[in-house]
Design an enzyme around this catalytic site. Structure first.
Site, PDB file in Angstrom:
ATOM      1  N   TYR A 166       0.827  -1.205   0.000  1.00 53.05           N
ATOM      2  CA  TYR A 166       0.000   0.000   0.000  1.00 53.05           C
ATOM      3  C   TYR A 166       0.864   1.259   0.000  1.00 53.05           C
ATOM      4  O   TYR A 166       2.058   1.205   0.248  1.00 53.05           O
ATOM      5  CB  TYR A 166      -0.948  -0.007   1.198  1.00 53.05           C
ATOM      6  N   SER A 187       8.343   4.659   9.019  1.00 59.34           N
ATOM      7  CA  SER A 187       8.199   3.432   8.251  1.00 59.34           C
ATOM      8  C   SER A 187       6.836   2.835   8.547  1.00 59.34           C
ATOM      9  O   SER A 187       6.133   3.265   9.448  1.00 59.34           O
ATOM     10  CB  SER A 187       9.287   2.433   8.641  1.00 59.34           C
ATOM     11  N   LYS A 188       6.510   1.835   7.757  1.00 55.34           N
ATOM     12  CA  LYS A 188       5.220   1.170   7.951  1.00 55.34           C
ATOM     13  C   LYS A 188       5.133   0.622   9.376  1.00 55.34           C
ATOM     14  O   LYS A 188       4.066   0.547   9.960  1.00 55.34           O
ATOM     15  CB  LYS A 188       5.041   0.062   6.927  1.00 55.34           C
ATOM     16  N   ARG A 189       6.279   0.250   9.905  1.00 55.44           N
ATOM     17  CA  ARG A 189       6.281  -0.362  11.235  1.00 55.44           C
ATOM     18  C   ARG A 189       5.863   0.629  12.325  1.00 55.44           C
ATOM     19  O   ARG A 189       5.188   0.279  13.263  1.00 55.44           O
ATOM     20  CB  ARG A 189       7.656  -0.948  11.553  1.00 55.44           C
ATOM     21  N   ASP A 190       6.292   1.905  12.183  1.00 51.86           N
ATOM     22  CA  ASP A 190       5.875   2.808  13.252  1.00 51.86           C
ATOM     23  C   ASP A 190       4.769   3.765  12.835  1.00 51.86           C
ATOM     24  O   ASP A 190       4.918   4.976  12.869  1.00 51.86           O
ATOM     25  CB  ASP A 190       7.040   3.552  13.906  1.00 51.86           C
TER      26      ASP A 190
END
Ligand code: GLU
Length: 492
Positions: A26, A257-260
């Site tokens: 996405y 990032s997508k992680r945070d």
């Protein structure tokens, strides 16, 4: 745009920018901000905005991602003039469908002796690397350029024969840049699977598609000297470069990032954010107009945005700011438009609580008029409006735990509500009359709004917060308001 006055910029009559995502998942805010900036530049200059899908890394491709990216751009209102679904002079706009074009350019380079088939096995390259390391020297492929490379049959990687020398260039955001010859190396143009690398494909495409401004993320900045080498080798002019600063996580230290928390942009649509608020928010990530202004309509962005006011340093991602901006944009909406958006969330569903549909549209619009002030995103509409549609269960703790109200005994509160009821019984429930009566009640009871109005508000809503009290009472209507006050009096 008249670029002839600036000798640093190539002369072109039409501005053409592009967004070139890889379909690997996405789009999150970081990725799509670049699209917004490229779109703004194109629209400001009556140019074209091109969407190109860079799907040459088959291993990283995610099914459905290209569609999802298009849906995200469409929701944000970043319409493209050429790209998937929009034929144009540079068809096709999926790189995987342009392989013959890269092959043609690659073959030309081979014929001119400017590229060569890479003859080495992975083990051999590893040995070169270790040798360089042992000698405390950086590994450079060009130092191992084969004297008699094999004939390129498309099955081996193809490397550029680089021209190591210092490069200087201008970046619209980062300023005047330079790099030494040591960063120039023989990089791969074509992979052994027949697909081009990003490094090669984007340069061919930007050239063939007539792109004037390459606007992209900072992760590509270090590679620009290599690209300049390739532009020279190909004999094509380099475009204008504009490198966007990183977007940092909310603590301002590392790249978002997508992680945070960099979630799918379409999730914001689901939660009830307005595309214009998102555009405003994205634009503010690394750009301002030099004034204190924070809320920008898209017309204002189109008028005021400029690359030379994009900052070099990282921009901090703060979702609370988005929330605040969204509220500000909700308040800018004419009521009719707001009613339409709230009632027709994409896909036919709506943001209203189901009970709202037991009432007619006029009533729902009245409710919306008074909650518009408080609404920050549409998913909170049920919570903010439910008491207009249903009698919420009595929640006496709202009184018991209220800082102001808990100083009073139940009978004192009972008496206050009694006086309120007596006065409101005489009201015609217009906002003016209600406002006047409520103010007179303050005088008569000698109480502060924080006490008296909180008490009445809790009695008629049983919700922790509501729009202005007179508005709330007006929309609820006389009968419902008095019934609820009466019920509360009984409990007290
Ligand atoms: N396909 C690259 C990416 O998604 C695009 C970089 C560019 O804009 O040139 O990161």
């Amino acid at each position: 745009m008249n670029t002839t006055s600036d000798p640093k910029k190539p002369t072109r009559s039409v501005v053409r920018t592009r967004f070139a995502p890889s379909p690997t998942g996405y789009l999150h805010v970081g990725g799509i901000r670049t699209a917004l900036f490229a779109w703004l530049i194109a629209r400001q200059h009556n140019g074209q905005f091109i969407l190109r899908i860079e799907d040459t890394d088959q291993a990283r491709e995610v099914q459905g991602s290209a569609k999802h990216i298009q849906e995200s751009l469409a929701w944000l209102g970043l319409d493209w003039d050429e790209g998937p679904g929009k034929d144009g002079p540079s068809d096709p706009y999926f790189q995987s469908q342009r392989l013959d074009i890269y092959k043609k350019w690659a073959t030309k380079l081979v014929q001119e002796g400017k590229a060569y088939a890479d003859p080495y096995t992975a083990e051999e390259v590893q040995a070169f690397r270790e040798h360089a390391k042992a000698n405390k020297k950086p590994f450079l492929y060009r130092e191992h350029r084969p004297e008699n490379p094999p004939v390129w049959d498309g099955g081996q990687p193809l490397r550029l024969k680089s021209n190591p020398k210092p490069y200087a260039w201008h970046d619209e955001v980062m300023g005047d840049m330079q790099a030494g010859a040591e960063v120039i190396d023989d990089f791969i143009l074509m992979k052994s699977d027949g697909f081009p690398t990003y490094n090669f494909a984007h340069i061919i495409d930007d050239h063939e598609m007539g792109i004037t401004h390459v606007i992209r993320g900072q992760e590509f900045l270090a590679s620009v000297p290599k690209y300049l080498d390739l532009y020279e080798t190909l004999g094509v002019p380099a475009p204008i470069f504009a490198t966007m600063p990183h977007i940092l996580g909310s603590d301002g230290t590392k790249k978002l990032s997508k992680r945070d928390g960099a979630k799918d942009i379409l999730e914001y649509r689901e939660e009830g954010y307005l595309p214009e608020a998102m555009r405003n928010f994205l634009a503010s990530l690394g750009w301002n107009d030099g004034t204190e202004q924070e809320v920008f309509t898209t017309e204002e962005l189109l008028e005021k945005f400029s690359l030379d006011r994009v900052q070099k340093s990282g921009a901090r991602f703060d979702e609370r700011r988005l929330l605040w901006l969204n509220g500000a944009h909700i308040r800018l909406l004419p009521l009719e438009k707001l009613a339409h958006i709230v009632g027709n969330k994409l896909g036919g569903a709506s943001f209203w609580p189901p009970e709202a549909f037991d009432f007619d549209e006029t009533y729902r619009t009245d409710v919306l008029r008074v909650v518009q002030e408080r609404l920050k995103f549409f998913q909170e509409l049920p919570e903010l409006s439910k008491f207009f549609f249903v009698d919420l269960p009595v929640n006496i703790s709202l009184i018991d735990d209220n800082k102001q109200l808990k100083k009073f005994s139940r009978s004192e509160l009972h008496n206050m509500l009694e006086s309120a009821k007596r006065s409101l019984e005489e009201s015609d429930f217009t906002v003016d009359d209600l406002t006047e009566r409520l103010n007179r009640l303050l005088e008569a009871t000698g109480q502060k709004p924080g006490v008296l109005f909180s008490l009445i508000r809790i009695a008629v809503t049983w919700a922790p917060a509501s729009p202005a009290l007179a508005d709330t009472l007006h929309v609820l209507g006389k009968e419902k308001s008095l019934n609820r006050i009466e019920a509360c009096i009984k409990i007290l």
